[in-house]
Design a protein around this motif. Structure first.
Motif, PDB file in Angstrom:
ATOM      1  N   VAL A 166    -115.442  55.377  -7.045  1.00 29.24           N
ATOM      2  CA  VAL A 166    -114.496  56.393  -7.509  1.00 29.24           C
ATOM      3  C   VAL A 166    -113.179  55.757  -7.928  1.00 29.24           C
ATOM      4  CG1 VAL A 166    -115.471  58.314  -6.187  1.00 29.24           C
ATOM      5  CG2 VAL A 166    -113.760  56.825  -5.108  1.00 29.24           C
ATOM      6  N   GLY A 167    -113.157  54.421  -8.031  1.00 25.88           N
ATOM      7  CA  GLY A 167    -111.933  53.764  -8.463  1.00 25.88           C
ATOM      8  C   GLY A 167    -111.906  52.327  -8.016  1.00 25.88           C
ATOM      9  N   GLN A 168    -110.706  51.716  -8.092  1.00 23.67           N
ATOM     10  CA  GLN A 168    -110.579  50.332  -7.660  1.00 23.67           C
ATOM     11  C   GLN A 168    -109.229  50.107  -6.996  1.00 23.67           C
ATOM     12  OE1 GLN A 168    -111.279  51.197 -10.901  1.00 23.67           O
ATOM     13  NE2 GLN A 168    -109.210  51.065 -11.773  1.00 23.67           N
ATOM     14  N   ALA A 169    -109.275  49.249  -5.982  1.00 22.69           N
ATOM     15  CA  ALA A 169    -108.036  48.848  -5.315  1.00 22.69           C
ATOM     16  C   ALA A 169    -107.615  47.537  -5.949  1.00 22.69           C
ATOM     17  CB  ALA A 169    -108.266  48.694  -3.820  1.00 22.69           C
ATOM     18  N   THR A 170    -106.363  47.455  -6.412  1.00 22.36           N
ATOM     19  CA  THR A 170    -105.962  46.329  -7.254  1.00 22.36           C
ATOM     20  C   THR A 170    -104.950  45.382  -6.623  1.00 22.36           C
ATOM     21  OG1 THR A 170    -104.528  47.972  -8.301  1.00 22.36           O
ATOM     22  CG2 THR A 170    -106.529  47.353  -9.476  1.00 22.36           C
ATOM     23  N   SER A 171    -104.152  45.873  -5.678  1.00 22.93           N
ATOM     24  CA  SER A 171    -103.191  45.000  -4.987  1.00 22.93           C
ATOM     25  C   SER A 171    -103.291  45.302  -3.502  1.00 22.93           C
ATOM     26  CB  SER A 171    -101.753  45.284  -5.425  1.00 22.93           C
ATOM     27  OG  SER A 171    -101.550  44.889  -6.750  1.00 22.93           O
ATOM     28  N   HIS A 172    -103.238  44.260  -2.705  1.00 23.96           N
ATOM     29  CA  HIS A 172    -103.396  44.455  -1.264  1.00 23.96           C
ATOM     30  C   HIS A 172    -102.436  43.547  -0.528  1.00 23.96           C
ATOM     31  CE1 HIS A 172    -107.509  45.449  -2.749  1.00 23.96           C
ATOM     32  NE2 HIS A 172    -107.268  44.380  -3.475  1.00 23.96           N
ATOM     33  N   THR A 173    -101.998  43.999   0.627  1.00 25.39           N
ATOM     34  CA  THR A 173    -101.263  43.080   1.489  1.00 25.39           C
ATOM     35  C   THR A 173    -101.317  43.537   2.932  1.00 25.39           C
ATOM     36  OG1 THR A 173     -99.206  41.824   1.745  1.00 25.39           O
ATOM     37  CG2 THR A 173     -98.951  44.155   1.372  1.00 25.39           C
ATOM     38  N   TRP A 174    -101.302  42.547   3.822  1.00 25.46           N
ATOM     39  CA  TRP A 174    -101.019  42.857   5.214  1.00 25.46           C
ATOM     40  C   TRP A 174     -99.523  43.096   5.268  1.00 25.46           C
ATOM     41  CZ3 TRP A 174    -102.286  44.403   9.804  1.00 25.46           C
ATOM     42  CH2 TRP A 174    -101.431  44.167  10.868  1.00 25.46           C
ATOM     43  N   SER A 175     -99.108  44.211   5.840  1.00 21.06           N
ATOM     44  CA  SER A 175     -97.681  44.500   5.935  1.00 21.06           C
ATOM     45  C   SER A 175     -97.160  44.144   7.321  1.00 21.06           C
ATOM     46  CB  SER A 175     -97.416  45.987   5.652  1.00 21.06           C
ATOM     47  OG  SER A 175     -96.107  46.305   6.079  1.00 21.06           O
ATOM     48  N   PRO A 176     -96.409  43.052   7.420  1.00 19.50           N
ATOM     49  CA  PRO A 176     -95.838  42.706   8.724  1.00 19.50           C
ATOM     50  C   PRO A 176     -94.866  43.775   9.221  1.00 19.50           C
ATOM     51  CG  PRO A 176     -95.732  40.821   7.240  1.00 19.50           C
ATOM     52  CD  PRO A 176     -96.100  42.013   6.413  1.00 19.50           C
ATOM     53  N   MET A 177     -94.227  44.478   8.300  1.00 18.38           N
ATOM     54  CA  MET A 177     -93.306  45.545   8.702  1.00 18.38           C
ATOM     55  C   MET A 177     -94.053  46.696   9.354  1.00 18.38           C
ATOM     56  SD  MET A 177     -90.133  45.172   8.250  1.00 18.38           S
ATOM     57  CE  MET A 177     -89.538  46.814   8.536  1.00 18.38           C
ATOM     58  N   LEU A 178     -95.162  47.062   8.736  1.00 14.55           N
ATOM     59  CA  LEU A 178     -95.874  48.260   9.173  1.00 14.55           C
ATOM     60  C   LEU A 178     -97.042  47.946  10.081  1.00 14.55           C
ATOM     61  CD1 LEU A 178     -95.947  49.908   5.637  1.00 14.55           C
ATOM     62  CD2 LEU A 178     -94.371  50.441   7.497  1.00 14.55           C
ATOM     63  N   LYS A 179     -97.387  46.663  10.171  1.00 14.86           N
ATOM     64  CA  LYS A 179     -98.553  46.231  10.943  1.00 14.86           C
ATOM     65  C   LYS A 179     -99.805  46.968  10.469  1.00 14.86           C
ATOM     66  CE  LYS A 179     -96.529  43.370  13.786  1.00 14.86           C
ATOM     67  NZ  LYS A 179     -96.916  41.969  13.649  1.00 14.86           N
ATOM     68  N   ARG A 180     -99.934  47.051   9.159  1.00 15.26           N
ATOM     69  CA  ARG A 180    -101.100  47.696   8.572  1.00 15.26           C
ATOM     70  C   ARG A 180    -101.528  46.930   7.328  1.00 15.26           C
ATOM     71  NH1 ARG A 180    -101.566  52.809  10.802  1.00 15.26           N
ATOM     72  NH2 ARG A 180     -99.669  53.492  11.816  1.00 15.26           N
ATOM     73  N   PHE A 181    -102.805  47.064   6.986  1.00 19.51           N
ATOM     74  CA  PHE A 181    -103.327  46.468   5.765  1.00 19.51           C
ATOM     75  C   PHE A 181    -103.338  47.557   4.702  1.00 19.51           C
ATOM     76  CE2 PHE A 181    -107.040  44.826   3.200  1.00 19.51           C
ATOM     77  CZ  PHE A 181    -106.336  43.770   2.656  1.00 19.51           C
ATOM     78  N   ILE A 182    -102.577  47.343   3.639  1.00 24.56           N
ATOM     79  CA  ILE A 182    -102.380  48.401   2.647  1.00 24.56           C
ATOM     80  C   ILE A 182    -102.807  47.935   1.250  1.00 24.56           C
ATOM     81  CG2 ILE A 182    -100.541  49.603   3.879  1.00 24.56           C
ATOM     82  CD1 ILE A 182     -98.498  48.010   2.309  1.00 24.56           C
ATOM     83  N   SER A 183    -103.178  48.888   0.427  1.00 27.42           N
ATOM     84  CA  SER A 183    -103.592  48.581  -0.947  1.00 27.42           C
ATOM     85  C   SER A 183    -103.030  49.613  -1.907  1.00 27.42           C
ATOM     86  CB  SER A 183    -105.115  48.628  -1.088  1.00 27.42           C
ATOM     87  OG  SER A 183    -105.750  47.869  -0.116  1.00 27.42           O
TER      88      SER A 183
END
Lengths: 529, 397
Positions: B334-351
């Motif tokens: 249903v789509g694509q994830a194009t940028s990702h990072t582990w967020s040290p600020m949020l302690k989450r893996f986001i895309s």
């Protein structure tokens, strides 16, 4: 009398706050009572000297469980952990070791002392990470009760047994060695250079009244590695704004969930009727009632002060009295006019951004322990130093710095008795500054303010019995189903409706939050609040 | 061969990692130390200084400047006040996005437009019939981004002639740094409190020196693009060539997007004189976009389970990743994830991901491809509001 609260928590240390937040998250009405004017217990940030924010006691974070950070949305409530990547070991002979900049430079650095050790180091880290990963489920769940035949307990024992079985014989052997050997001996099985062994072994004695050559200290090493297991997702580092910001974030999360927190509300004792906790009595005489009372104090304070011996079985009282507190460390917090410049590596640089460990040799550490064994503070102590202001400009005025020095040994029981500490406080502070001055000439002239905390101060100001920073030593005989007493390792106490939620319970001390979280989950699963 | 920027002389000395990449024909530092985490921390917790000179920059002057830019971009430049900056994008006739950038009104008849890709041809092509003069100043103006909660303190300590208390979010002002005239705008690509400092190439080095000197007391660090990439994902900012593609460069029409589809709908100002793509955008606004650019947050427990099945702890790259991976719902892409990072600020893996509009509602549970030990697996992820990280001090006066 109307019951107002589902639970009253005594002490707003980080575990008490975590416990409160989880109970409130489950819809419970919770009150937290704190003796001091601020929350945090031993995880507090205080402006002892204007403009300089000290993490008075606990100063780094490594074990705060990622699940707690997520569950309580701590990042949203202001938790931010700053990187603390390097370990710098200055030696008295003018050499140094700087690890952690990157893999290749760490290898080069260790090679200065042993080419072999340089290549062993990553293998050792890998082995420790593997041990930590396997131990993680044990740390993250309540200790099994060996005496109980309840199915849930048997299941947990079985699960733990399976972890051990799946891990294989080598792992069991390694684990047995960790549990029984001294840090110095265990590390000597891996490494040959004392320059590497000594600072590594030092993490095996932190907070214990043991020496690097004392059996059992190898286990504490593992605690150190636990914080690193999560790779880049780890919670290892410096809390932005000092460790108090962790407590403040948990408190903010708890408040958002409806927890009421009262500061300057010291509890005199737990209100007990017919062997059942009914609430608490405050120092000012107020009585507060709740379906359950949770103690965030250490086992000695909880049972010998807040409950009282007369409410307890003599055998249990004996066990609690035998639970060893005996604080062994102190803290020196400094406001500095400028950064220190080390003789072995002058000027600013990456080495001042991380952790600085003064543990120049095994004999040095063991001699430091010798002083303590006979009731004196170490003339040449082991020290763990951080300079948070290098990464966190908010904790000091522009261009100025704060230095946090963890010092061991400083035995609570001086040969003249603990009350001799106030008269020895500054001499202790001088001993610390003398060693730093030797390593970093000119350091003393940069001191704007010095704040020395002896174990006596840790007890009087922060409520840590005998100044023990872990609410009881993290030695093997005081862990898991023996923490704080056999049969009472699952947050319950012999007093009905009285629970324990702090570092004196499994899995122990450090800013971990697990005791608080596990206590809450046990209470909820048993309908106690 | 890339060329050095006006700051290169200083940056080259600082770059202990020797890590450079090419950015629009210039050398740009990826990081200055082997580990970029302290640079990231500077952006978020003190102040990070980044050379952004490689941006394409165009000055537009003349009586028709505002009208012309209102025609070229989706933003009504005639409404932009002097000394204000507007974030905008521009489209082709079909409303397909070409590029995005900031537009600063330097005077009544004087603007500065930044772009990620060369835009001279497009601007001059559309300028026919407008009384404007275009000037490509890309190689003449040096730019530094100073980002982070302490950035204002640093600039206050070294910039003269600007009242930083009244320089509001997306404001811009002229000042001096010693002898060098500078323009400072309160803009950036980190989603934090931050400024961009514009000066002539000739003044670049003294400007750099003055800022780094003032920054010493505030834990300022010179930062590279690795740290920037993490912060821009946390801020939910898209990047041309990564999260969307410039319409003229696309071979397949499916690759082209409209501003609404990439989360830039807020920059589109309709209901005014026709502009490039306005008819198509008008129609799309009514019908609703087919795709939406959303934030995704990986379910950490699910990720742990995935790794645990291999006897491993979760492992993620320490840097932001630009590897596009498919996003699934019930096994269908249903789509694509194009940028990702582990967020040290949020302690989450986001895309950042582009997904079908019908599955773009916050809270929707999707799956994102995740490779473990060469096996392509999928991990649960939830659609969340962007920006992931949005500190109060970003907008605070």
């Amino acid at each position: 009398m109307t019951r107002k609260y589902d639970a009253i928590i005594v002490g707003a240390g980080h575990n008490g706050l975590v416990c409160a937040a989880y109970l409130a998250k489950a819809g419970k009405k919770v009150l937290v009572l704190e003796r001091r004017h601020l929350v945090g217990g031993a995880a507090v940030s205080e402006q002892i000297f204007p403009g300089f924010t000290f993490s008075s006691c606990s100063y780094v974070v490594s074990l705060l469980r990622p699940k707690i950070i997520r569950d309580l949305e701590l990042t949203k409530h202001g938790l931010h952990i700053l990187p603390l990547e390097t370990t710098f070991n200055p030696y008295l002979d003018g050499t140094y070791l700087l690890r952690g900049v990157d893999a290749a430079s760490t290898r080069r650095e260790i090679s200065k002392f042993s080419k072999r050790d340089a290549e062993v180091a990553p293998l050792f880290s890998q082995a420790m990470a593997e041990l930590s990963r396997l131990i993680k489920p044990i740390i993250d769940s309540p200790a099994p009760d060996l005496g109980s035949l309840k199915p849930s307990n048997l299941f947990e024992l079985l699960r733990m047994g399976r972890i051990l079985k799946d891990a294989g014989d080598d792992w069991v052997a390694a684990n047995l060695k960790m549990m029984t050997m001294s840090a110095a001996d265990f590390l000597s099985e891996w490494f040959e250079s004392e320059k590497l062994i000594a600072p590594m072994a030092a993490s095996g004695i932190i907070g214990t009244f043991l020496g690097v050559r004392s059996p059992g200290t190898a286990y504490v090493l593992l605690h150190h590695y636990m914080g690193e297991i999560d790779g880049s997702f780890r919670a290892w580092g410096l809390p932005k704004g000092g460790t108090g910001s962790i407590s403040n974030a948990i408190a903010a999360s708890a408040r958002a969930l409806g927890v009421e927190i009262r500061t300057e509300a010291p509890v005199k004792h737990v209100l007990i009727k017919n062997g059942e906790a009914k609430g608490v009595v405050l120092e000012n005489g107020d009585e507060l009632h709740a379906a359950a009372v949770v103690s965030g104090a250490d086992p000695h304070r909880t049972f010998l002060n807040l409950v009282g011996e007369k409410e307890l079985e003599p055998d249990f009282v004996t066990q609690i009295k035998r639970f060893r507190m005996r604080g062994s460390s102190g803290k020196v917090n400094l406001a500095l006019d400028r950064l220190p410049s080390f003789k072995c590596l002058p000027g600013a640089g990456l080495h001042l951004q991380g952790d600085i460990t003064v543990a120049p040799g095994i004999d040095y550490l063991e001699r430091a322990y010798d002083d303590a064994k006979y009731g004196d503070f170490s003339k040449k102590p082991f020290m763990n130093i951080v300079l948070p202001s290098v990464t966190d400009p908010d904790v000091a005025p522009p261009g100025k710095h704060v230095m946090s020095v963890f010092v061991q040994y400083a035995p609570y029981h001086l040969k003249e008795g603990p009350d001799a500490w106030p008269s020895k406080r500054e001499a202790f502070g001088d001993a610390v500054c003398d060693v730093i001055e030797e390593l970093a000439p000119g350091f003393k002239s940069s001191i704007l303010h010095r704040h020395v905390l002896t174990p006596w101060d840790l007890e009087k100001t922060y409520g840590l019995t005998e100044g023990n920073i872990f609410h009881g030593e993290l030695s093997v005989e005081q862990l898991a189903f023996l923490r704080p007493a056999a049969g009472w390792a699952r947050y319950r106490t012999p007093v009905k409706k009285l629970w324990m939620c702090a570092a004196g319970t499994h899995p122990g001390g450090g800013i971990m939050g697990t005791p608080g979280a596990l206590c809450a989950s046990m209470m909820l699963s048993e309908g106690a609040a | 061969m890339p060329r050095p920027t006006p700051f290169h002389e200083r940056l080259a000395k600082l770059n202990e990692a020797y890590a450079w990449k090419e950015w629009s024909g210039y050398y740009a530092a990826c990081r200055y130390e082997t580990n970029h985490i302290y640079e990231y921390t500077a952006f978020r917790r003190s102040a990070g200084l980044l050379d952004v000179s490689p941006l394409f920059k165009y000055e537009v002057r003349g009586p028709d400047a505002a009208r012309f830019l209102a025609y070229v971009t989706v933003r009504d430049a005639t409404k932009l006040k002097v000394d204000r900056v507007g974030y905008c994008c521009w489209c082709d006739e079909r409303g397909k996005i070409i590029d995005d950038g900031t537009l600063t009104r330097l005077g009544d008849e004087h603007f500065l437009l930044t772009a990620a890709e060369p835009t001279w041809r497009w601007l001059s092509h559309l300028a026919r019939g407008f009384d404007v003069k275009l000037d490509d100043v890309s190689d003449r103006i040096a730019v530094l981004a100073l980002q982070g909660p302490k950035s204002r303190d640093v600039l206050k300590a070294c910039v003269q002639g600007i009242d930083f208390e009244t320089l509001t979010f997306f404001g811009s002002a002229n000042g001096r740094l010693g002898a060098a005239p500078v323009r400072v705008s309160r803009t950036g690509y980190t989603g934090d409190l931050g400024y961009e400092i514009w000066c002539d190439n000739a003044h670049a080095l003294p400007v750099f020196d003055a800022i780094t000197e003032a920054g010493r007391a505030y834990a300022l660090r010179v930062c590279g693009l690795d740290a920037l990439d993490m912060t821009r994902v946390e801020a939910g900012f898209i990047l041309l060539g990564v999260d969307y593609f410039s319409a003229p460069h696309c071979v397949r029409d499916e690759r082209r997007s409209t501003p609404f589809e990439v989360g830039l709908g807020f920059t589109v100002q309709l209901g005014r004189e026709p502009f490039m793509g306005s008819a198509a955008l008008e129609a799309e606004k009514k019908a609703g976009p087919k795709w939406e650019l959303v934030g995704l947050e990986t379910d950490w427990e699910d990720l742990e389970r995935l790794y645990d099945a291999y006897g491993l702890p979760p492992s993620l790259p320490g840097q932001a990743s630009r590897v596009a991976v498919p996003v699934y719902l019930e096994g269908h892409r249903v789509g694509q994830a194009t940028s990702h990072t582990w967020s040290p600020m949020l302690k989450r893996f986001i895309s950042l991901a582009t997904v079908r509009a019908d599955v773009a509602k916050p809270g929707t549970e999707l799956k994102v491809e995740h490779t473990v030990e060469y096996d392509r697996r999928a991990v649960k992820a939830r659609v969340v509001q962007k920006p992931f990280y949005d500190p109060e001090h970003k907008r605070k006066p």
